[in-house]
Design a protein around this motif. Sequence first.
Motif, PDB file in Angstrom:
ATOM      1  N   GLY A   1       0.816  -1.208   0.000  1.00 23.07           N
ATOM      2  CA  GLY A   1       0.000   0.000   0.000  1.00 23.07           C
ATOM      3  C   GLY A   1       0.853   1.263   0.000  1.00 23.07           C
ATOM      4  O   GLY A   1       0.593   2.204  -0.752  1.00 23.07           O
ATOM      5  N   LYS A   2       1.874   1.271   0.843  1.00 18.54           N
ATOM      6  CA  LYS A   2       2.771   2.431   0.899  1.00 18.54           C
ATOM      7  C   LYS A   2       3.624   2.546  -0.366  1.00 18.54           C
ATOM      8  O   LYS A   2       4.101   3.639  -0.691  1.00 18.54           O
ATOM      9  CB  LYS A   2       3.663   2.345   2.130  1.00 18.54           C
ATOM     10  CG  LYS A   2       2.910   2.537   3.439  1.00 18.54           C
ATOM     11  CD  LYS A   2       2.144   3.856   3.457  1.00 18.54           C
ATOM     12  CE  LYS A   2       1.356   4.032   4.739  1.00 18.54           C
ATOM     13  NZ  LYS A   2       0.488   5.252   4.695  1.00 18.54           N
ATOM     14  N   SER A   3       3.802   1.450  -1.074  1.00 16.44           N
ATOM     15  CA  SER A   3       4.508   1.512  -2.351  1.00 16.44           C
ATOM     16  C   SER A   3       3.684   2.287  -3.370  1.00 16.44           C
ATOM     17  O   SER A   3       4.231   2.989  -4.228  1.00 16.44           O
ATOM     18  CB  SER A   3       4.806   0.102  -2.864  1.00 16.44           C
ATOM     19  OG  SER A   3       5.685  -0.586  -1.987  1.00 16.44           O
ATOM     20  N   ILE A   4       2.362   2.180  -3.267  1.00 12.46           N
ATOM     21  CA  ILE A   4       1.480   2.956  -4.145  1.00 12.46           C
ATOM     22  C   ILE A   4       1.648   4.446  -3.839  1.00 12.46           C
ATOM     23  O   ILE A   4       1.698   5.279  -4.754  1.00 12.46           O
ATOM     24  CB  ILE A   4       0.015   2.521  -3.956  1.00 12.46           C
ATOM     25  CG1 ILE A   4      -0.167   1.067  -4.442  1.00 12.46           C
ATOM     26  CG2 ILE A   4      -0.938   3.465  -4.702  1.00 12.46           C
ATOM     27  CD1 ILE A   4      -1.541   0.493  -4.175  1.00 12.46           C
ATOM     28  N   ILE A   5       1.757   4.779  -2.536  1.00  8.53           N
ATOM     29  CA  ILE A   5       2.002   6.168  -2.139  1.00  8.53           C
ATOM     30  C   ILE A   5       3.312   6.662  -2.754  1.00  8.53           C
ATOM     31  O   ILE A   5       3.406   7.797  -3.236  1.00  8.53           O
ATOM     32  CB  ILE A   5       2.067   6.281  -0.597  1.00  8.53           C
ATOM     33  CG1 ILE A   5       0.738   5.872   0.037  1.00  8.53           C
ATOM     34  CG2 ILE A   5       2.461   7.690  -0.176  1.00  8.53           C
ATOM     35  CD1 ILE A   5      -0.418   6.767  -0.303  1.00  8.53           C
ATOM     36  N   TYR A   6       4.316   5.801  -2.722  1.00 14.46           N
ATOM     37  CA  TYR A   6       5.623   6.140  -3.301  1.00 14.46           C
ATOM     38  C   TYR A   6       5.489   6.491  -4.785  1.00 14.46           C
ATOM     39  O   TYR A   6       6.048   7.492  -5.254  1.00 14.46           O
ATOM     40  CB  TYR A   6       6.570   4.955  -3.115  1.00 14.46           C
ATOM     41  CG  TYR A   6       7.902   5.081  -3.819  1.00 14.46           C
ATOM     42  CD1 TYR A   6       8.995   5.662  -3.178  1.00 14.46           C
ATOM     43  CD2 TYR A   6       8.071   4.612  -5.120  1.00 14.46           C
ATOM     44  CE1 TYR A   6      10.221   5.777  -3.823  1.00 14.46           C
ATOM     45  CE2 TYR A   6       9.286   4.725  -5.771  1.00 14.46           C
ATOM     46  CZ  TYR A   6      10.358   5.305  -5.117  1.00 14.46           C
ATOM     47  OH  TYR A   6      11.563   5.411  -5.768  1.00 14.46           O
ATOM     48  N   PHE A   7       4.736   5.681  -5.504  1.00 15.29           N
ATOM     49  CA  PHE A   7       4.604   5.909  -6.951  1.00 15.29           C
ATOM     50  C   PHE A   7       3.739   7.125  -7.260  1.00 15.29           C
ATOM     51  O   PHE A   7       3.872   7.724  -8.327  1.00 15.29           O
ATOM     52  CB  PHE A   7       4.054   4.662  -7.631  1.00 15.29           C
ATOM     53  CG  PHE A   7       5.091   3.596  -7.832  1.00 15.29           C
ATOM     54  CD1 PHE A   7       6.105   3.768  -8.765  1.00 15.29           C
ATOM     55  CD2 PHE A   7       5.068   2.433  -7.081  1.00 15.29           C
ATOM     56  CE1 PHE A   7       7.080   2.799  -8.948  1.00 15.29           C
ATOM     57  CE2 PHE A   7       6.042   1.458  -7.250  1.00 15.29           C
ATOM     58  CZ  PHE A   7       7.052   1.642  -8.189  1.00 15.29           C
ATOM     59  N   ILE A   8       2.850   7.489  -6.323  1.00 15.33           N
ATOM     60  CA  ILE A   8       2.104   8.745  -6.492  1.00 15.33           C
ATOM     61  C   ILE A   8       3.085   9.913  -6.476  1.00 15.33           C
ATOM     62  O   ILE A   8       3.017  10.821  -7.310  1.00 15.33           O
ATOM     63  CB  ILE A   8       1.050   8.904  -5.375  1.00 15.33           C
ATOM     64  CG1 ILE A   8      -0.078   7.884  -5.570  1.00 15.33           C
ATOM     65  CG2 ILE A   8       0.478  10.329  -5.373  1.00 15.33           C
ATOM     66  CD1 ILE A   8      -1.094   7.866  -4.447  1.00 15.33           C
ATOM     67  N   GLY A   9       4.015   9.881  -5.507  1.00 17.30           N
ATOM     68  CA  GLY A   9       5.041  10.916  -5.452  1.00 17.30           C
ATOM     69  C   GLY A   9       5.930  10.888  -6.679  1.00 17.30           C
ATOM     70  O   GLY A   9       6.312  11.934  -7.212  1.00 17.30           O
ATOM     71  N   ARG A  10       6.239   9.696  -7.131  1.00 16.21           N
ATOM     72  CA  ARG A  10       7.116   9.560  -8.300  1.00 16.21           C
ATOM     73  C   ARG A  10       6.464  10.133  -9.548  1.00 16.21           C
ATOM     74  O   ARG A  10       7.141  10.685 -10.422  1.00 16.21           O
ATOM     75  CB  ARG A  10       7.453   8.087  -8.506  1.00 16.21           C
ATOM     76  CG  ARG A  10       8.619   7.850  -9.448  1.00 16.21           C
ATOM     77  CD  ARG A  10       9.270   6.531  -9.187  1.00 16.21           C
ATOM     78  NE  ARG A  10      10.401   6.289 -10.048  1.00 16.21           N
ATOM     79  CZ  ARG A  10      11.271   5.303  -9.885  1.00 16.21           C
ATOM     80  NH1 ARG A  10      11.124   4.462  -8.861  1.00 16.21           N
ATOM     81  NH2 ARG A  10      12.280   5.140 -10.708  1.00 16.21           N
TER      82      ARG A  10
END
Length: 222
Positions: free
Chosen positions: A68-77
């Motif tokens: 789930g937090k990886s999705i947050i990471y890719f939002i920032g990316r």
Amino acid sequence: MDISSIVEILRSTLVAPLGVFIISIISNAIPFVSIPYLGIVAGYAAIYKGIAGKLVLVFCSAIGATFGKSIIYFIGRAFSVKLSEVSRKNIELFKKVARRSLFLAILAFAATPLPDDILYIPLGVMRYSLIMYFIAILMGKFILTAIVVIYASWLVELMRINIFFVPVLVAITILLTYIILKVNWAKVVETTYDKGIAKGIEVFFNELGRVMVKLIYRRGHG
């Protein structure tokens, strides 16, 4: 062993962990919105009696939260694509300055009630190592979930010993929740990085004392 027994075994060993995995992904994939998925994990921990089952719950929740937090990471990316040249230079400077402590910061945010998305989205923007990010999140979420599972299991065992423990346990849970929400975790973490673990522990106990004094004062003047 009949069919109903096999179905029950599959339900208890597969459905519950899968459900925990899915709710952990969803709860952690929504930026700045907290769904109390750990309450569900605690509920399953109270039902599961064996250590192996509890470990499965911890792992499923931790890995789900990490995805789930990886999705947050890719939002920032995704936002990093539209950065201006000046912004890119500022990001690169930040990466060089914070490179040594970022891994510990990610782990600390993941293992505590700190509002972690305020850190994770910028990490995606600066394209921090996804592998290091994933490992730090997984370690932090594993620690956090393990604490929740151990605490929930401990409560259940006490209630089995004596039902009169229930009001006491409810009071303890409310007190701990209040403390977790009121302690300035950002101050504790920042002090730990700047001045070391010993000073960080000192600040934590100072914060704990401040919260307790404030609670007692409110009780006395309520």
